[in-house]
Each structure stands twice: as structure tokens, then as C-alpha cells.
Design a protein around this motif. Structure first.
Motif, PDB file in Angstrom:
ATOM      1  N   THR A  17       0.836  -1.212   0.000  1.00 20.22           N
ATOM      2  CA  THR A  17       0.000   0.000   0.000  1.00 20.22           C
ATOM      3  C   THR A  17       0.864   1.253   0.000  1.00 20.22           C
ATOM      4  O   THR A  17       0.523   2.254  -0.636  1.00 20.22           O
ATOM      5  CB  THR A  17      -0.930   0.012   1.231  1.00 20.22           C
ATOM      6  N   ALA A  18       2.003   1.203   0.704  1.00 23.13           N
ATOM      7  CA  ALA A  18       2.905   2.355   0.747  1.00 23.13           C
ATOM      8  C   ALA A  18       3.366   2.728  -0.666  1.00 23.13           C
ATOM      9  O   ALA A  18       3.480   3.917  -1.006  1.00 23.13           O
ATOM     10  CB  ALA A  18       4.111   2.062   1.626  1.00 23.13           C
ATOM     11  N   LYS A  19       3.599   1.730  -1.507  1.00 21.53           N
ATOM     12  CA  LYS A  19       4.031   2.000  -2.885  1.00 21.53           C
ATOM     13  C   LYS A  19       2.956   2.751  -3.673  1.00 21.53           C
ATOM     14  O   LYS A  19       3.262   3.566  -4.540  1.00 21.53           O
ATOM     15  CB  LYS A  19       4.391   0.697  -3.591  1.00 21.53           C
ATOM     16  N   LEU A  20       1.681   2.468  -3.363  1.00 21.79           N
ATOM     17  CA  LEU A  20       0.592   3.196  -4.019  1.00 21.79           C
ATOM     18  C   LEU A  20       0.611   4.668  -3.594  1.00 21.79           C
ATOM     19  O   LEU A  20       0.420   5.561  -4.423  1.00 21.79           O
ATOM     20  CB  LEU A  20      -0.755   2.563  -3.668  1.00 21.79           C
ATOM     21  N   PHE A  21       0.853   4.904  -2.297  1.00 19.36           N
ATOM     22  CA  PHE A  21       0.956   6.284  -1.805  1.00 19.36           C
ATOM     23  C   PHE A  21       2.162   6.988  -2.446  1.00 19.36           C
ATOM     24  O   PHE A  21       2.106   8.178  -2.757  1.00 19.36           O
ATOM     25  CB  PHE A  21       1.076   6.315  -0.283  1.00 19.36           C
ATOM     26  N   HIS A  22       3.246   6.227  -2.629  1.00 16.54           N
ATOM     27  CA  HIS A  22       4.450   6.814  -3.225  1.00 16.54           C
ATOM     28  C   HIS A  22       4.166   7.331  -4.631  1.00 16.54           C
ATOM     29  O   HIS A  22       4.740   8.334  -5.061  1.00 16.54           O
ATOM     30  CB  HIS A  22       5.580   5.779  -3.293  1.00 16.54           C
ATOM     31  N   ARG A  23       3.264   6.649  -5.347  1.00 17.92           N
ATOM     32  CA  ARG A  23       2.904   7.089  -6.701  1.00 17.92           C
ATOM     33  C   ARG A  23       2.311   8.496  -6.691  1.00 17.92           C
ATOM     34  O   ARG A  23       2.375   9.226  -7.667  1.00 17.92           O
ATOM     35  CB  ARG A  23       1.876   6.133  -7.314  1.00 17.92           C
ATOM     36  N   LEU A  24       1.696   8.852  -5.561  1.00 17.62           N
ATOM     37  CA  LEU A  24       1.082  10.182  -5.411  1.00 17.62           C
ATOM     38  C   LEU A  24       2.056  11.191  -4.806  1.00 17.62           C
ATOM     39  O   LEU A  24       1.677  12.328  -4.515  1.00 17.62           O
ATOM     40  CB  LEU A  24      -0.168  10.087  -4.530  1.00 17.62           C
ATOM     41  N   GLY A  25       3.298  10.763  -4.581  1.00 17.16           N
ATOM     42  CA  GLY A  25       4.281  11.654  -3.973  1.00 17.16           C
ATOM     43  C   GLY A  25       4.170  11.722  -2.466  1.00 17.16           C
ATOM     44  O   GLY A  25       4.688  12.646  -1.833  1.00 17.16           O
ATOM     45  N   ILE A  26       3.491  10.734  -1.858  1.00 16.51           N
ATOM     46  CA  ILE A  26       3.298  10.710  -0.405  1.00 16.51           C
ATOM     47  C   ILE A  26       4.241   9.675   0.210  1.00 16.51           C
ATOM     48  O   ILE A  26       4.071   8.463   0.009  1.00 16.51           O
ATOM     49  CB  ILE A  26       1.839  10.364  -0.043  1.00 16.51           C
ATOM     50  N   TYR A  27       5.240  10.149   0.944  1.00 11.08           N
ATOM     51  CA  TYR A  27       6.217   9.262   1.584  1.00 11.08           C
ATOM     52  C   TYR A  27       6.174   9.375   3.106  1.00 11.08           C
ATOM     53  O   TYR A  27       6.407   8.412   3.807  1.00 11.08           O
ATOM     54  CB  TYR A  27       7.637   9.593   1.090  1.00 11.08           C
ATOM     55  N   THR A  28       5.883  10.573   3.604  1.00 13.70           N
ATOM     56  CA  THR A  28       5.880  10.807   5.046  1.00 13.70           C
ATOM     57  C   THR A  28       4.496  11.247   5.515  1.00 13.70           C
ATOM     58  O   THR A  28       3.619  11.554   4.703  1.00 13.70           O
ATOM     59  CB  THR A  28       6.891  11.914   5.413  1.00 13.70           C
ATOM     60  N   LEU A  29       4.332  11.307   6.849  1.00 16.47           N
ATOM     61  CA  LEU A  29       3.070  11.784   7.413  1.00 16.47           C
ATOM     62  C   LEU A  29       2.806  13.226   6.985  1.00 16.47           C
ATOM     63  O   LEU A  29       1.665  13.606   6.717  1.00 16.47           O
ATOM     64  CB  LEU A  29       3.111  11.701   8.943  1.00 16.47           C
ATOM     65  N   LYS A  30       3.873  14.017   6.902  1.00 14.60           N
ATOM     66  CA  LYS A  30       3.721  15.416   6.487  1.00 14.60           C
ATOM     67  C   LYS A  30       3.221  15.494   5.047  1.00 14.60           C
ATOM     68  O   LYS A  30       2.335  16.294   4.725  1.00 14.60           O
ATOM     69  CB  LYS A  30       5.056  16.157   6.627  1.00 14.60           C
ATOM     70  N   ASP A  31       3.773  14.653   4.168  1.00  9.66           N
ATOM     71  CA  ASP A  31       3.301  14.620   2.773  1.00  9.66           C
ATOM     72  C   ASP A  31       1.805  14.327   2.734  1.00  9.66           C
ATOM     73  O   ASP A  31       1.059  14.921   1.948  1.00  9.66           O
ATOM     74  CB  ASP A  31       4.031  13.529   1.980  1.00  9.66           C
TER      75      ASP A  31
END
Length: 686
Positions: A17-31
Motif C-alpha cells: 500500500t505504501a508504494k501506491l501512496f508513493h505514486r502520489l508523492g506521499i512518503y511521510t506523514l507530512k506529505d
């Protein structure tokens, strides 16, 4: 946890699931916290079929009168059935959702939510959302956030993660108390929570107002504190006029317009003045900005320097590179260009780095790859950014670190009204090309409802059979995002269009989520005429030049800003054939029709932008965003122009009292500005 932690620390997010978030440029809680919803849904009480007809969306409780019937149309699986509310019957249609075969049973009741259409006394609903009573009751408790998504992620998954991250979010207030009070702003914490999970429209607007304020305030404050703001610095790259530019202008198969000649004189004067050029050239779509950029590069290289042209997309960078190579070959110009993009293979990239460093090439054309850490130049004197709108402080520093402060030329087709341009680009001199090349035929426009679609397809087929090409623009990439069921998406539309047009017409799709190589393959095929109809998102709005494209049909035109629609329209009318633009109003609302009629009356982008400022209303805040214009996360320079003007005055007043922000009451502001400058000063790619 703290806000810099990896999102994988959140409950329910594993590596996949983290890889899906990474596709949106989301890596950290702040992102995640700063990944704002693009829209919100209010779930109103269910109504009867007749009561919901004509509304944007309505929920109706229906029982299925018979089972869904499924059929295949080329690559599309279509399911149809009949539902009843005990009084009226309604036709239900589903696309590519075969799993519903087992989910929906005859005689059972479900809540269906979507747009109810009424034609010839019959009701219909396409691709509605389906809920149980309990699920729907939960949705009614507040506004539901809808996030920009990628395949495999749902808004529910993003919202669940955001709710966890918010528990870890704590931030000291950086704004001085007098400014907070003057604007009546909530705290940052309250605003971040309110933008994700507003209880009602009032709390949402309150949260948004604070975040819009922050973006404008911090941006203007950072820009105006730049060392070179509003000051002309001595250049490290002095130039003199050469014969090359005049020769090129004479050799071209057309004459520069009076407006082009005037702007060229301003650019040439800047480059030969002994001062560092910082100039923004605004020109309507098709006004001929690119040839001026090439002439500026020609002046730089004929003085013995290097130049760089930075584009927002690889497609546009490749197009500029090919055009420069053609002109070089045709007119014997002294260019030795290289193309540098993110998708370049490692060996080719290393060779380009070596050539730039050694001075073997004198023009670099590419994307942000031009200012990556490993790139070094021998004597980079001129940087031209095309449709980047803001060559940021950090980018200037990066290039300065590579050897000297270059001349900067920003080219933009986004029609920003002069009043706003002065505020946003106060550190740049402004030029405008308000004239189109001789011989361009004005585009013929029409604004119609969805009932016109069949005639539009027939018209497109006629144009294609006459040797021309067409664009169809959709606001979405994929189907299935909550709150967007009524919007057309590229993926499904492309399949449907293939079944509606004659088989000899080749239809392809293009969107920003495709791999660069796939995008290039499709665009090359379209440019070559092998693809007749291109179904695309706004990825084509910037700089694409296919003279044989004579038709553009824009679905859900009401979802775009007028200035953006005008830019999209600029992709046609680039040849000597008559071109046509069809704006489809998918909402059916009379107010949307009136607004879109502005595009019928004018082909002048600057007039349209001014009109757009007057026509925006409170209900437009989340319906659409202007693309390209500064690319703030949430602020919109058109929608929020009044606030932008007021904040500009506030920033000037603050800096007049305390330019260095050294007073005790400004300590938090200064620290916040220094720690977060990269978030709001750097431009973002389109």
C-alpha cells in the motif's frame, strides 16, 4: 511518531500500500497531511426518483425489478437493469463492473447514488455508487473528502490514513497576532484538520481560507526578501548584438508580427545592457513565443556562451529539441544542442553531462533534469523556462552554484491579468505579445449539452475522413473515484469512442500517469497522422503543436477554468485549415452555459482571464482549478485574486517595518520561512 516519519508506520499501511501512496508523492506523514482533497461530497437524505431528476447527484432507494443483463461491446463490459422506488422505474447502466453480478440480487433494496437523467419521460442512471442503509447513514454525518487517486487506492483508504496522521500533527503558530486578527484566521492545526474532515461547508471554507493565506503570504514574503528582488544586478555574461538573429528573422518563411518585434527588442536590450535579465514574456496561445526564445538562445551562443531551455514535460522538451535541430540544419545556425530528460538512459545522460561540462554543446533542452546536482555547465549565460511560471529562488541558487548568475527568461501562455502578474512577478520585467501571426483563421466555437454528443462524433468522423485530426479532452484519467462518477474519464471514454466512430478511425488515449516512453509513442503517432483522434487529459494543454488537428471536443467543460479552456483550445487552429472547438456542458446548468459562452465571444486569452475573475463565485471553489498558473497546492490566483491583492499590501507593510524579520514578534515567522521555503518557492511541474 512525528510528521517526518514514513507512512508505513501508520496502521493498515504495508509495503504494498505504501508504494501506491508513493505514486502520489506521499512518503511521510507530512506529505499526507498536505495532500489535500480535490473535492467533497455532501450525502443528502434519499429521495424519490422523480425528485432527484436534474440534480447534480441524488440518492434513491431502489429494489431491482430484474437481474442485470451483461453484454460485451469491443473491450467494454456493459450491465443494464431496472430499479423501482415503488412509484417510478429507472434504467441502471454499469460499465466494466462484472463483480456486481453476485453483489446485486433481484427483489433486494439498495441505495443508489448518482446523476438521474430524464429523457422522453424515462429515467436513467449511469454508473451509480451503491450503498447499504448503514453505510449511507454514516456518510451523512459530515462532508466526505475526495482525494486525487491512483489505481488501487480509494478515498476511504487515504482518509483513514490522514485521520491517523492528524493525531500526530502539532505545529506552533508562526503568524504574528495582529495578522491573525486582521484576517480572522484559524490556527494551522485547525485548518489542516478542517481541510481533510470539515463538518460543514462553513468550516471547510474557513480552513481553506487559512491555507490559501499561508501559500500566498509565504510565497510573496519569500520572493520579496530575495537579495535581487526589484534590483538590476550587473551580469557576469555581457553580450553584444550579433548578425545571427537578424539573419534568422529574415530567413524565416514568415515575418515576425509587430508585437513579436517589440518584445524581441526588449529581450535583446536586456541581454546587451550589462545587467542581468529577469523577464516574463506573456503571449496568447499561438502568438509565436518559441521563435523569440530561439532567437535569445542564438544571441547567447553567438556571444560564445551556453543556453538552456527548460520545459515542464518531456513531450514538450522533445518537441523544442526537434524544432531547434530542424532550424539549425535548415539555416546553418551555430547551435550544438543536447536533450536532457529524466527518462534518458544512464549512458546517454553521462555523455550529455560530459558535453555540457566541456562546452562541446552550447544549448541544453530538457526538463528539471537540467538543474540536477550532477549537471555542470562551462558558461551557462541564459536560462529560458517555458510554461514554468515561476523560476524559483532555489533554482536560481542551484544554477548560480554551477557558475554565475544567468539571465532568466520566462515564457508563459497562461493569460494572467496584469494586475495579478505585477504582484506575482514583481521581480521580473513584463512583456506581452497581444497579436497573432497573419493568416491564422479564428477558431469557431460552440457550447452545447450532452445531447449534442452524437452529432459531434459525426462531425469528428467527417473531419478525419477529410484528412484532419481531433482531440477529445476529459477531466479524469480513470473511473471509480468517489464523487466523479458523473465525469468523463480518458480510459473508459477512449473505449466507448472506438465503438462510436467508424472502424477506420484510429483512437488512442494519453494522460499524465502513462510512462514517458508510452506518452512519446502516442504523441509521435498523433503528430505523424497515424492516430486520428486523441482522447486526453489536460496533459496536452501546454505547447503541443499538431497543425492537422482541427477539432477539439472538451467533455465536462464546466469543470475547468475559462483561462484553462482557452489554453486547451490553443492546441487547434495551428494550421491553415478552419478549426472548431466544442465545449460540452455536462452539468446541464444554465449558469454553466452562460459562463462558457464567454469562450464563444472571444479568442483573446487576456480578455477571457479578466472575465474569469468576474465570474467566479463561492460555489466554484472546488469545482475546478486553473492549471499551470503558479501551481499552488490549494490557492488559485483567479479564484482568490482579492485575497492575493490584500496579502500583497500586508507583506509590503510588514517588510517596510521589519525587512529582516528581526523583531521579537517575528522570530517564529522568520524561522518558519527559512525551514519551509522549498515548499512554496520552488515551481512545480505540470
Amino acid at each position: 511518531m512525528n510528521c517526518s516519519d514514513d507512512i508505513i508506520k501508520l496502521k493498515g499501511i504495508g509495503e504494498k500500500t505504501a508504494k501506491l501512496f508513493h505514486r502520489l508523492g506521499i512518503y511521510t506523514l507530512k506529505d499526507l497531511l498536505f495532500y489535500y482533497p480535490r473535492d467533497y461530497q455532501a450525502f443528502h437524505s434519499p429521495v424519490k426518483i422523480a425528485e432527484g431528476a436534474g440534480e447534480d447527484t441524488a440518492a434513491v432507494e431502489l429494489s431491482l425489478a430484474d437481474g442485470l443483463q451483461w453484454k460485451k461491446v469491443r473491450n467494454l463490459t456493459i450491465g443494464t437493469g431496472i430499479g423501482t422506488d415503488g412509484r417510478d422505474r429507472i434504467s441502471l447502466t454499469f460499465f466494466n463492473t462484472p463483480y456486481l453480478k453476485s453483489k446485486l440480487t433481484v427483489g433486494s433494496s439498495y441505495l443508489f447514488r448518482g446523476k438521474i437523467k430524464k429523457e422522453n419521460g424515462r429515467y436513467s442512471m449511469d454508473q451509480p455508487q451503491i450503498f447499504t442503509r448503514e453505510e449511507y447513514r454514516e456518510k451523512m454525518k459530515g462532508l466526505q473528502p475526495c482525494y486525487p487517486l491512483t489505481s488501487g487506492l480509494t478515498s476511504k483508504m487515504v482518509a483513514k490514513a490522514a485521520a491517523q496522521a492528524l493525531k500526530e500533527f502539532h505545529e506552533e503558530e508562526y503568524l504574528p497576532g495582529d495578522i491573525l486578527q486582521e484576517y480572522g484566521l484559524p490556527s494551522r492545526e485547525e485548518a489542516i484538520y478542517g481541510i481533510h474532515f470539515p463538518t460543514d461547508w462553513e468550516s471547510l471554507l474557513k480552513a481553506r481560507r487559512r491555507l490559501v493565506f499561508d501559500e500566498f503570504f509565504l510565497f510573496l514574503l519569500a520572493v520579496r526578501r530575495m537579495k535581487d528582488y526589484g534590483q538590476e544586478q550587473d551580469t557576469e555574461y555581457p553580450m553584444i548584438e550579433t548578425a545571427w538573429t537578424g539573419r534568422l528573422a529574415e530567413a524565416l518563411p514568415y515575418r515576425l508580427t509587430a508585437a513579436q518585434n517589440q518584445v524581441w527588442k526588449e529581450i535583446e536590450r536586456d541581454l546587451t545592457s550589462g545587467k542581468c535579465m529577469n523577464r516574463l514574456v506573456q503571449g496568447d496561445v499561438g502568438s509565436g513565443k518559441t521563435i523569440l526564445a530561439i532567437m535569445a538562445l542564438l544571441l547567447a551562443v553567438s556571444n560564445g556562451y551556453q543556453g538552456a531551455l527548460m520545459a515542464p514535460t518531456e513531450i514538450l522538451a522533445s518537441q523544442h529539441f526537434e524544432q531547434l535541430c530542424q532550424l539549425t540544419q535548415r539555416y546553418g545556425l551555430p547551435f550544438r544542442p543536447v536533450l536532457l530528460t529524466g527518462s534518458l538512459k544512464a549512458a546517454a545522460r553521462r555523455q550529455a553531462y560530459s558535453q555540457l561540462s566541456a562546452g562541446e554543446v552550447n544549448v541544453a533542452i530538457g526538463t528539471h533534469a537540467l538543474i540536477q546536482e550532477k549537471v555542470s555547465y562551462q558558461n551557462l549565460a541564459l536560462v529560458i523556462t517555458d510554461e514554468q511560471h515561476r523560476f524559483g529562488v532555489r533554482q536560481r541558487e542551484l544554477l548560480g552554484e554551477k557558475g554565475g548568475l544567468p539571465h532568466v527568461l520566462v515564457m508563459s501562455a497562461t493569460p494572467i491579468p496584469r494586475t495579478l502578474a505585477i504582484i506575482l512577478y514583481g521581480d521580473l520585467h513584463l512583456s506581452a505579445i497581444r497579436e497573432l501571426p497573419v493568416g491564422r483563421l479564428p477558431i469557431k466555437n460552440c457550447v452545447v449539452g450532452t445531447a449534442f454528443r452524437k452529432k459531434a462524433y459525426e462531425f469528428i468522423a467527417k473531419e478525419v475522413h477529410g484528412g484532419n485530426q481531433a482531440y477529445v479532452i476529459c477531466p479524469m484519467v480513470d473511473a471509480g473515484e468517489e464523487g466523479t462518477q458523473e465525469l468523463e474519464n480518458v480510459t473508459d471514454y477512449g473505449q466507448r469512442l472506438r465503438s462510436c466512430l467508424p472502424e477506420d478511425i484510429h483512437v488512442e488515449i494519453l494522460h499524465g500517469k502513462m510512462k514517458p516512453a508510452d506518452k512519446k509513442r502516442v504523441m509521435d503517432a498523433f503528430a505523424a497522422g497515424d492516430v486520428h483522434v486523441l482522447v486526453a487529459t489536460t496533459v496536452i494543454e501546454v505547447g503541443i503543436n499538431v497543425p492537422a488537428a482541427t477539432v477539439m471536443m472538451i467533455e465536462n467543460a464546466e469543470r475547468f477554468g475559462l483561462a484553462q479552456l482557452h489554453q486547451l483550445r490553443g492546441r487547434i487552429g495551428r494550421g491553415n485549415q478552419q478549426s472548431y472547438c466544442i465545449f460540452i456542458n455536462g452539468s446541464g446548468k444554465e449558469s454553466s452555459m452562460e459562463r462558457l459562452q464567454v469562450l464563444n465571444k472571444s479568442n483573446d486569452g487576456f480578455s477571457i482571464a479578466e472575465e474569469d475573475l468576474k465570474l467566479r463565485g463561492p460555489g466554484d471553489l472546488f469545482g475546478f482549478r486553473q492549471s499551470g498558473a503558479m501551481e499552488f497546492r490549494i490557492a488559485d490566483i483567479y479564484q482568490d485574486s482579492d485575497m492575493l491583492k490584500k496579502i500583497s499590501v500586508t507583506v509590503d507593510r510588514l517588510l517596510a517595518k521589519d525587512k529582516e524579520l528581526s523583531q521579537a514578534g517575528h522570530a517564529m515567522l522568520k524561522r518558519y520561512l527559512e525551514e519551509n521555503a522549498g515548499n512554496f518557492i520552488d515551481f512545480r511541474t505540470i
